[in-house]
Write a protein that holds these residues in place. Structure first.
Motif, PDB file in Angstrom:
ATOM      1  N   LYS A  39       0.765  -1.200  -0.075  1.00 36.97           N
ATOM      2  CA  LYS A  39      -0.082   0.125   0.078  1.00 36.97           C
ATOM      3  C   LYS A  39       0.881   1.233   0.055  1.00 36.97           C
ATOM      4  CE  LYS A  39      -4.384  -1.745   2.055  1.00 36.97           C
ATOM      5  NZ  LYS A  39      -5.257  -1.820   3.284  1.00 36.97           N
ATOM      6  N   ALA A  40       1.904   1.269   0.694  1.00 35.77           N
ATOM      7  CA  ALA A  40       2.980   2.523   0.800  1.00 35.77           C
ATOM      8  C   ALA A  40       3.563   2.507  -0.790  1.00 35.77           C
ATOM      9  CB  ALA A  40       3.899   2.192   1.827  1.00 35.77           C
ATOM     10  N   GLU A  41       3.926   1.576  -1.357  1.00 35.49           N
ATOM     11  CA  GLU A  41       4.371   1.744  -2.618  1.00 35.49           C
ATOM     12  C   GLU A  41       3.437   2.113  -3.609  1.00 35.49           C
ATOM     13  OE1 GLU A  41       6.549  -2.094  -3.197  1.00 35.49           O
ATOM     14  OE2 GLU A  41       8.444  -1.452  -2.418  1.00 35.49           O
ATOM     15  N   TYR A  42       2.355   1.592  -3.422  1.00 39.74           N
ATOM     16  CA  TYR A  42       1.273   2.209  -4.345  1.00 39.74           C
ATOM     17  C   TYR A  42       1.059   3.491  -4.182  1.00 39.74           C
ATOM     18  CZ  TYR A  42      -3.306   3.187  -6.403  1.00 39.74           C
ATOM     19  OH  TYR A  42      -4.367   3.363  -6.917  1.00 39.74           O
ATOM     20  N   GLU A  43       0.785   4.140  -3.043  1.00 35.24           N
ATOM     21  CA  GLU A  43       0.551   5.358  -2.502  1.00 35.24           C
ATOM     22  C   GLU A  43       1.895   6.288  -3.103  1.00 35.24           C
ATOM     23  OE1 GLU A  43       0.594   7.851   1.334  1.00 35.24           O
ATOM     24  OE2 GLU A  43      -1.183   6.528   1.208  1.00 35.24           O
ATOM     25  N   ALA A  44       3.060   5.855  -3.020  1.00 30.52           N
ATOM     26  CA  ALA A  44       4.191   6.872  -3.331  1.00 30.52           C
ATOM     27  C   ALA A  44       4.345   6.853  -5.142  1.00 30.52           C
ATOM     28  CB  ALA A  44       5.480   5.975  -2.965  1.00 30.52           C
ATOM     29  N   LYS A  46       1.674   6.640  -6.943  1.00 33.77           N
ATOM     30  CA  LYS A  46       0.308   7.487  -7.086  1.00 33.77           C
ATOM     31  C   LYS A  46       1.070   9.159  -7.089  1.00 33.77           C
ATOM     32  CE  LYS A  46      -3.037   7.684  -4.340  1.00 33.77           C
ATOM     33  NZ  LYS A  46      -4.196   7.609  -3.689  1.00 33.77           N
ATOM     34  N   GLU A  47       1.620   9.302  -5.884  1.00 33.25           N
ATOM     35  CA  GLU A  47       2.037  10.650  -5.720  1.00 33.25           C
ATOM     36  C   GLU A  47       3.047  11.241  -6.912  1.00 33.25           C
ATOM     37  OE1 GLU A  47       1.176  13.169  -3.397  1.00 33.25           O
ATOM     38  OE2 GLU A  47      -0.428  11.563  -2.765  1.00 33.25           O
ATOM     39  N   LEU A  48       3.690  10.032  -7.380  1.00 35.26           N
ATOM     40  CA  LEU A  48       4.813  10.643  -8.236  1.00 35.26           C
ATOM     41  C   LEU A  48       3.979  10.837  -9.955  1.00 35.26           C
ATOM     42  CD1 LEU A  48       7.720  10.570  -9.189  1.00 35.26           C
ATOM     43  CD2 LEU A  48       7.598   8.354  -9.749  1.00 35.26           C
ATOM     44  N   GLU A  49       3.063   9.933  -9.805  1.00 37.23           N
ATOM     45  CA  GLU A  49       2.281  10.120 -11.055  1.00 37.23           C
ATOM     46  C   GLU A  49       1.575  11.469 -10.942  1.00 37.23           C
ATOM     47  OE1 GLU A  49      -0.397   7.873 -14.481  1.00 37.23           O
ATOM     48  OE2 GLU A  49       0.725   6.839 -12.723  1.00 37.23           O
ATOM     49  N   ILE A  50       1.009  11.945 -10.011  1.00 37.67           N
ATOM     50  CA  ILE A  50       0.270  13.163  -9.816  1.00 37.67           C
ATOM     51  C   ILE A  50       1.196  14.356 -10.129  1.00 37.67           C
ATOM     52  CG2 ILE A  50      -0.743  14.709  -8.214  1.00 37.67           C
ATOM     53  CD1 ILE A  50      -2.094  12.536  -6.975  1.00 37.67           C
ATOM     54  N   GLU A  51       2.406  14.296  -9.502  1.00 36.15           N
ATOM     55  CA  GLU A  51       3.527  15.226  -9.890  1.00 36.15           C
ATOM     56  C   GLU A  51       3.669  15.259 -11.449  1.00 36.15           C
ATOM     57  OE1 GLU A  51       4.728  17.925  -8.024  1.00 36.15           O
ATOM     58  OE2 GLU A  51       2.871  17.106  -6.707  1.00 36.15           O
ATOM     59  N   LYS A  52       4.021  14.253 -11.879  1.00 35.75           N
ATOM     60  CA  LYS A  52       4.381  14.271 -13.449  1.00 35.75           C
ATOM     61  C   LYS A  52       3.356  14.887 -13.946  1.00 35.75           C
ATOM     62  CE  LYS A  52       7.344  10.135 -13.700  1.00 35.75           C
ATOM     63  NZ  LYS A  52       7.468   8.760 -14.356  1.00 35.75           N
ATOM     64  N   ALA A  53       1.933  14.600 -13.844  1.00 41.05           N
ATOM     65  CA  ALA A  53       0.903  15.253 -14.442  1.00 41.05           C
ATOM     66  C   ALA A  53       0.716  16.658 -14.390  1.00 41.05           C
ATOM     67  CB  ALA A  53      -0.540  14.429 -14.165  1.00 41.05           C
ATOM     68  N   ILE A  89      -8.590  11.800 -10.873  1.00 39.83           N
ATOM     69  CA  ILE A  89      -8.320  10.687 -11.685  1.00 39.83           C
ATOM     70  C   ILE A  89      -7.335   9.652 -10.916  1.00 39.83           C
ATOM     71  CG2 ILE A  89      -7.029   9.949 -13.806  1.00 39.83           C
ATOM     72  CD1 ILE A  89      -8.269  12.615 -15.042  1.00 39.83           C
ATOM     73  N   ALA A  90      -6.242  10.355 -10.160  1.00 40.54           N
ATOM     74  CA  ALA A  90      -5.306   9.587  -9.560  1.00 40.54           C
ATOM     75  C   ALA A  90      -5.867   8.734  -8.561  1.00 40.54           C
ATOM     76  CB  ALA A  90      -4.273  10.058  -9.027  1.00 40.54           C
ATOM     77  N   ASN A  91      -6.999   9.102  -7.826  1.00 39.82           N
ATOM     78  CA  ASN A  91      -7.867   8.599  -6.702  1.00 39.82           C
ATOM     79  C   ASN A  91      -8.720   7.714  -7.516  1.00 39.82           C
ATOM     80  OD1 ASN A  91      -6.288   9.218  -4.146  1.00 39.82           O
ATOM     81  ND2 ASN A  91      -6.370  11.133  -5.310  1.00 39.82           N
ATOM     82  N   LYS A  92      -8.956   7.577  -8.298  1.00 44.33           N
ATOM     83  CA  LYS A  92     -10.062   6.675  -8.897  1.00 44.33           C
ATOM     84  C   LYS A  92     -11.523   7.268  -8.698  1.00 44.33           C
ATOM     85  CE  LYS A  92      -6.891   3.039  -9.298  1.00 44.33           C
ATOM     86  NZ  LYS A  92      -6.611   1.674  -9.380  1.00 44.33           N
TER      87      LYS A  92
END
Length: 131
Positions: A39-44, A46-53, A89-92
């Motif tokens: 779960k922590a790796e998934y959250e990290a 997701k945060e990286l993808e949000i920053e890239k977007a 979107i990142a949080n579905k």
């Protein structure tokens, strides 16, 4: 300062570097970023993808847009809206949306079949000449 934080997902105790004034909650946030549980790796990720977007939004609609031949969209409210759409979107919460900005410019933000966030800018330029 070295201290101990706990992953908010698996409660694993992790030694972390943090400021002296960090609260227990801030320490746990830092620990969660370093935890290797699923779960922590998934959250990290997701945060990286949000920053890239958000960076892509800045590229296509901010000052860098002029390098691509587009006009700058300077309204901070529009950027904030697009960043919020990325968060949703990142949080579905949603799969995507299209925002018509000024009659000529559209921003489309969506999720790809591979799970990546797509940022697209379309600008319609039309000329009509009569002789």
């Amino acid at each position: 300062m070295c201290d101990i934080g706990y992953c908010k997902h698996c409660n694993e105790m992790i030694m972390i570097e943090c400021p002296d004034e960090a609260t227990k909650e801030e320490k746990n946030q830092i620990a969660t970023k370093y935890c290797k549980c699923e779960k922590a790796e998934y959250e990290a990720k997701k945060e990286l993808e949000i920053e890239k977007a958000k960076q892509r939004i800045q590229q296509l609609f901010g000052e860098e847009a002029e390098k691509m031949g587009f006009d700058l969209i300077a309204e901070e409210d529009i950027h904030n809206l697009m960043n919020f759409v990325v968060f949703l979107i990142a949080n579905k919460k949603i799969k995507g949306t299209t925002i018509e900005i000024n009659g000529m410019t559209k921003a489309k933000i969506s999720i790809s079949s591979k799970g990546k966030i797509n940022i697209e800018r379309a600008q319609a330029i039309k000329y009509k000449l009569e002789a």
